[in-house]
Design an enzyme around this catalytic site. Sequence first.
Site, PDB file in Angstrom:
ATOM      1  N   ASP A  80       0.857  -1.183   0.000  1.00  0.00           N
ATOM      2  CA  ASP A  80       0.000   0.000   0.000  1.00  0.00           C
ATOM      3  C   ASP A  80       0.890   1.228   0.000  1.00  0.00           C
ATOM      4  O   ASP A  80       1.497   1.579   1.016  1.00  0.00           O
ATOM      5  CB  ASP A  80      -0.899  -0.017   1.236  1.00  0.00           C
ATOM      6  CG  ASP A  80      -1.850   1.176   1.284  1.00  0.00           C
ATOM      7  OD1 ASP A  80      -1.788   2.026   0.373  1.00  0.00           O
ATOM      8  OD2 ASP A  80      -2.631   1.251   2.252  1.00  0.00           O
TER       9      ASP A  80
ATOM     10  N   ASN B 113       4.218   5.511 -11.333  1.00  0.00           N
ATOM     11  CA  ASN B 113       3.108   5.556 -12.285  1.00  0.00           C
ATOM     12  C   ASN B 113       1.747   5.472 -11.622  1.00  0.00           C
ATOM     13  O   ASN B 113       0.776   6.037 -12.136  1.00  0.00           O
ATOM     14  CB  ASN B 113       3.250   4.413 -13.294  1.00  0.00           C
ATOM     15  CG  ASN B 113       1.974   4.185 -14.080  1.00  0.00           C
ATOM     16  OD1 ASN B 113       1.636   4.946 -14.978  1.00  0.00           O
ATOM     17  ND2 ASN B 113       1.236   3.139 -13.724  1.00  0.00           N
TER      18      ASN B 113
ATOM     19  N   TYR C 295      -6.990  16.700  -8.950  1.00  0.00           N
ATOM     20  CA  TYR C 295      -6.064  15.983  -9.828  1.00  0.00           C
ATOM     21  C   TYR C 295      -4.986  16.918 -10.367  1.00  0.00           C
ATOM     22  O   TYR C 295      -3.788  16.601 -10.302  1.00  0.00           O
ATOM     23  CB  TYR C 295      -6.852  15.359 -10.979  1.00  0.00           C
ATOM     24  CG  TYR C 295      -6.013  14.525 -11.927  1.00  0.00           C
ATOM     25  CD1 TYR C 295      -5.378  13.373 -11.488  1.00  0.00           C
ATOM     26  CD2 TYR C 295      -5.887  14.884 -13.268  1.00  0.00           C
ATOM     27  CE1 TYR C 295      -4.627  12.597 -12.358  1.00  0.00           C
ATOM     28  CE2 TYR C 295      -5.145  14.111 -14.136  1.00  0.00           C
ATOM     29  CZ  TYR C 295      -4.511  12.975 -13.679  1.00  0.00           C
ATOM     30  OH  TYR C 295      -3.760  12.222 -14.545  1.00  0.00           O
TER      31      TYR C 295
ATOM     32  N   LYS D 146      -0.848  16.724  -9.747  1.00  0.00           N
ATOM     33  CA  LYS D 146       0.073  16.524 -10.861  1.00  0.00           C
ATOM     34  C   LYS D 146       1.005  17.731 -11.022  1.00  0.00           C
ATOM     35  O   LYS D 146       2.180  17.574 -11.387  1.00  0.00           O
ATOM     36  CB  LYS D 146      -0.689  16.247 -12.152  1.00  0.00           C
ATOM     37  CG  LYS D 146      -1.389  14.890 -12.156  1.00  0.00           C
ATOM     38  CD  LYS D 146      -0.404  13.738 -11.950  1.00  0.00           C
ATOM     39  CE  LYS D 146      -1.083  12.385 -12.098  1.00  0.00           C
ATOM     40  NZ  LYS D 146      -0.128  11.248 -11.949  1.00  0.00           N
TER      41      LYS D 146
END
Length: 247
Positions: A54, A80, A146, A150
């Site tokens: 995890d 990734n 998001y 990023k």
Amino acid sequence: MQELSGKTAVVTGGGRGIGRGIAEAFAACGARVVIVGRRASTEARPDWSTIDADLTVAEGCRAVAEHESIAGGVDVLVNNAGLARFLPLAETDEDALAAHVDINLLAPFRLSRALLEGLRARRGNIINISSYFARRMLANRPSAAYSMTKGGLDALTRSLAFELGPEGIRVNAIAPGTVDTPLFRENLAALSDDARASFERGIPALYPIGRLGQPADIASVATFLASEQAAWMTGTVVSVDGGLTTH
């Protein structure tokens, strides 16, 4: 094809989609692939090493670093694994925010730190998988959580490149456009017929090359960044997006 024989590549979220494409490309170039994730053992190929962990907690990242499959050091770490839920700000509650931060930003930070000694031992490199959403938004795709994570990953990439460069460790990122993966197809299928048709009609206008990406498009850049041909590249966020961010 890049030469990666004898290299050990750790790929998070390598069971499907972009991560699997990268893992397969590394294996084809001769690397020994180690897949890391919550269901790594059920998603990987029999000839790959797997570590079920995890990555949203520090203990999981430490368990990866202590696993016997990477005892000799790490040549490439590919961060990734990620989460993308396109929610309006008003609907992004604390749980959704925390989930994005944990997997998209804190996991790459923690795993890079946990594997630092292994990367030092092999003068390895880190490849972070970012997104065009760090700097380009799309209509009807609210992406505050998001995009924030990023964008933070891009900043982490540059910061670690600056810090770790003197130790021989390179750090780069890839910012893909929309890639045709199982998850993308699931999300597309969930749209109404009109919304799905509108998206498909818009592809030529959004992408100058005229198509969506494939996992192999991202994987070929990842193998290049991992190779000696990219020996003077660090701190770079490479756009691999079919021209999406040119307009």
